[in-house]
Motif scaffolding. Sequence first.
Motif, PDB file in Angstrom:
ATOM      1  N   LYS A 100       0.609  -1.298   0.030  1.00  0.00           N
ATOM      2  CA  LYS A 100       0.111   0.036   0.066  1.00  0.00           C
ATOM      3  C   LYS A 100       0.823   1.195  -0.294  1.00  0.00           C
ATOM      4  O   LYS A 100       0.681   2.163  -0.697  1.00  0.00           O
ATOM      5  CB  LYS A 100      -0.901   0.022   1.219  1.00  0.00           C
ATOM      6  N   LEU A 101       1.932   1.030   0.705  1.00  0.00           N
ATOM      7  CA  LEU A 101       2.707   2.306   0.682  1.00  0.00           C
ATOM      8  C   LEU A 101       3.362   2.681  -0.688  1.00  0.00           C
ATOM      9  O   LEU A 101       3.796   3.830  -1.172  1.00  0.00           O
ATOM     10  CB  LEU A 101       4.095   1.927   1.802  1.00  0.00           C
ATOM     11  N   TYR A 102       3.290   1.813  -1.536  1.00  0.00           N
ATOM     12  CA  TYR A 102       4.088   1.750  -2.779  1.00  0.00           C
ATOM     13  C   TYR A 102       3.132   1.763  -3.967  1.00  0.00           C
ATOM     14  O   TYR A 102       3.474   2.052  -5.111  1.00  0.00           O
ATOM     15  CB  TYR A 102       5.080   0.302  -3.072  1.00  0.00           C
ATOM     16  N   ALA A 136      -2.683   9.872   0.856  1.00  0.00           N
ATOM     17  CA  ALA A 136      -3.358   8.862   1.673  1.00  0.00           C
ATOM     18  C   ALA A 136      -2.152   7.773   1.983  1.00  0.00           C
ATOM     19  O   ALA A 136      -2.252   7.267   3.137  1.00  0.00           O
ATOM     20  CB  ALA A 136      -4.155   8.043   0.627  1.00  0.00           C
ATOM     21  N   ARG A 137      -0.879   7.818   1.136  1.00  0.00           N
ATOM     22  CA  ARG A 137      -0.126   6.723   1.623  1.00  0.00           C
ATOM     23  C   ARG A 137       0.733   7.370   2.680  1.00  0.00           C
ATOM     24  O   ARG A 137       1.097   6.560   3.558  1.00  0.00           O
ATOM     25  CB  ARG A 137       1.093   6.699   0.020  1.00  0.00           C
ATOM     26  N   LEU A 178      -1.179   6.497   5.778  1.00  0.00           N
ATOM     27  CA  LEU A 178      -1.037   5.270   6.301  1.00  0.00           C
ATOM     28  C   LEU A 178       0.357   5.173   7.122  1.00  0.00           C
ATOM     29  O   LEU A 178       0.247   4.362   7.800  1.00  0.00           O
ATOM     30  CB  LEU A 178      -1.144   4.413   5.064  1.00  0.00           C
ATOM     31  N   LEU A 179       1.387   5.743   6.280  1.00  0.00           N
ATOM     32  CA  LEU A 179       2.623   5.462   7.016  1.00  0.00           C
ATOM     33  C   LEU A 179       2.607   6.201   8.550  1.00  0.00           C
ATOM     34  O   LEU A 179       3.054   5.439   9.379  1.00  0.00           O
ATOM     35  CB  LEU A 179       3.627   6.314   6.307  1.00  0.00           C
ATOM     36  N   HIS A 180       2.052   7.286   8.583  1.00  0.00           N
ATOM     37  CA  HIS A 180       1.839   7.829   9.870  1.00  0.00           C
ATOM     38  C   HIS A 180       1.212   7.001  11.040  1.00  0.00           C
ATOM     39  O   HIS A 180       1.573   6.999  12.143  1.00  0.00           O
ATOM     40  CB  HIS A 180       1.328   9.254  10.030  1.00  0.00           C
ATOM     41  N   THR A 181       0.171   6.240  10.447  1.00  0.00           N
ATOM     42  CA  THR A 181      -0.738   5.557  11.278  1.00  0.00           C
ATOM     43  C   THR A 181       0.124   4.415  11.759  1.00  0.00           C
ATOM     44  O   THR A 181       0.193   3.808  12.982  1.00  0.00           O
ATOM     45  CB  THR A 181      -2.009   5.047  10.645  1.00  0.00           C
ATOM     46  N   VAL A 182       1.026   3.559  10.798  1.00  0.00           N
ATOM     47  CA  VAL A 182       1.520   2.468  11.228  1.00  0.00           C
ATOM     48  C   VAL A 182       2.736   2.764  12.120  1.00  0.00           C
ATOM     49  O   VAL A 182       3.240   2.189  12.999  1.00  0.00           O
ATOM     50  CB  VAL A 182       2.276   1.774   9.962  1.00  0.00           C
ATOM     51  N   GLU A 232       8.898   9.191   4.985  1.00  0.00           N
ATOM     52  CA  GLU A 232       7.755   9.850   4.164  1.00  0.00           C
ATOM     53  C   GLU A 232       8.300  10.202   2.727  1.00  0.00           C
ATOM     54  O   GLU A 232       7.505  10.133   1.891  1.00  0.00           O
ATOM     55  CB  GLU A 232       7.628  11.191   4.845  1.00  0.00           C
ATOM     56  N   HIS A 233       9.529  10.644   2.463  1.00  0.00           N
ATOM     57  CA  HIS A 233      10.148  10.786   1.306  1.00  0.00           C
ATOM     58  C   HIS A 233       9.979   9.617   0.393  1.00  0.00           C
ATOM     59  O   HIS A 233       9.427   9.634  -0.773  1.00  0.00           O
ATOM     60  CB  HIS A 233      11.408  11.311   1.269  1.00  0.00           C
ATOM     61  N   ALA A 234      10.250   8.464   1.068  1.00  0.00           N
ATOM     62  CA  ALA A 234      10.181   7.115   0.305  1.00  0.00           C
ATOM     63  C   ALA A 234       8.837   6.870  -0.152  1.00  0.00           C
ATOM     64  O   ALA A 234       8.315   6.313  -0.987  1.00  0.00           O
ATOM     65  CB  ALA A 234      10.726   6.110   1.083  1.00  0.00           C
TER      66      ALA A 234
END
Length: 275
Positions: A141-143, A151-152, A155-159, A174-176
């Motif tokens: 999902k991050l990719y 949105a990605r 999701l990262l911040h949630t994880v 975040e950059h990635a």
Amino acid sequence: MRGEASRIADRVSRDALAPKLREAGQDAWRIGNELFTITNVLDHNVQLERALTDPSRPVADKTAVLHELFGDNAHPVTTAIMTDLVGRKWSKASHIANAVEDFGVDAMMYYTDATDTTLKVSVELAELHSALLRLPVVRAKLYDLSAPAQARVKLLHTVLSDAGLNKVTLRLAEHATCNPRNRRYLETIQWLINKFSRHMGESMITVTTAAPLSLDQVKRLVSIYSAKLNHPVHINSVVDPSVIGGMRIQVGDEVTDNTVVAQLEKLHRSVRASA
């Protein structure tokens, strides 16, 4: 792969401007963020990349384009870096964005030097890599480029909300996420790990096993690879039950895979070849 002209331009520019980044101290945080933003802009604007790398165009015209984009808002070191880059020759227009990203990561590393958090960020990146290895759905999902970048990142911040990460680790993650740049997510994180390892003058040795390494195993690996590479190393222990047993050891791009699953795959290929 970058062409020879781009490799030379990138290396010479970074060597020349590294002292400015180092001397920027905690301002390097701002510089790194500005350079990541510029990387994203270049990646999504082919015409701009071409305008800034056209060898037939006078450098003065290119710097004028930069001034139109940033005005007086950018940090002086950011402006110096971009001015230097547009004055060099590139094998492909898109390679200038790679160089800007490299400078952005360099800036973040110099910021961690200034705040005495370089090793902490390096270890956190390794732990993030290990954690995401066990979360294939989240990783996908991050990719997922069909989803909006916002949105990605959400999701990262949630994880990572309870991870207590250093702000540089989070910014690099975040950059990635918001700008994958045609790389798999774990590929980008491993690239960042390797850059931090080289920056610190030590190698990050990634060891994948089915169960956690014991303290004695870690000490033994540190001793072996410190002697082999002739400089300090840090062990990034990754637990992946799917390897069944044995070890997969990665040093930079070199991988030694003695896991059970690798041996089974090798045996399977051998049987198929002889059938």
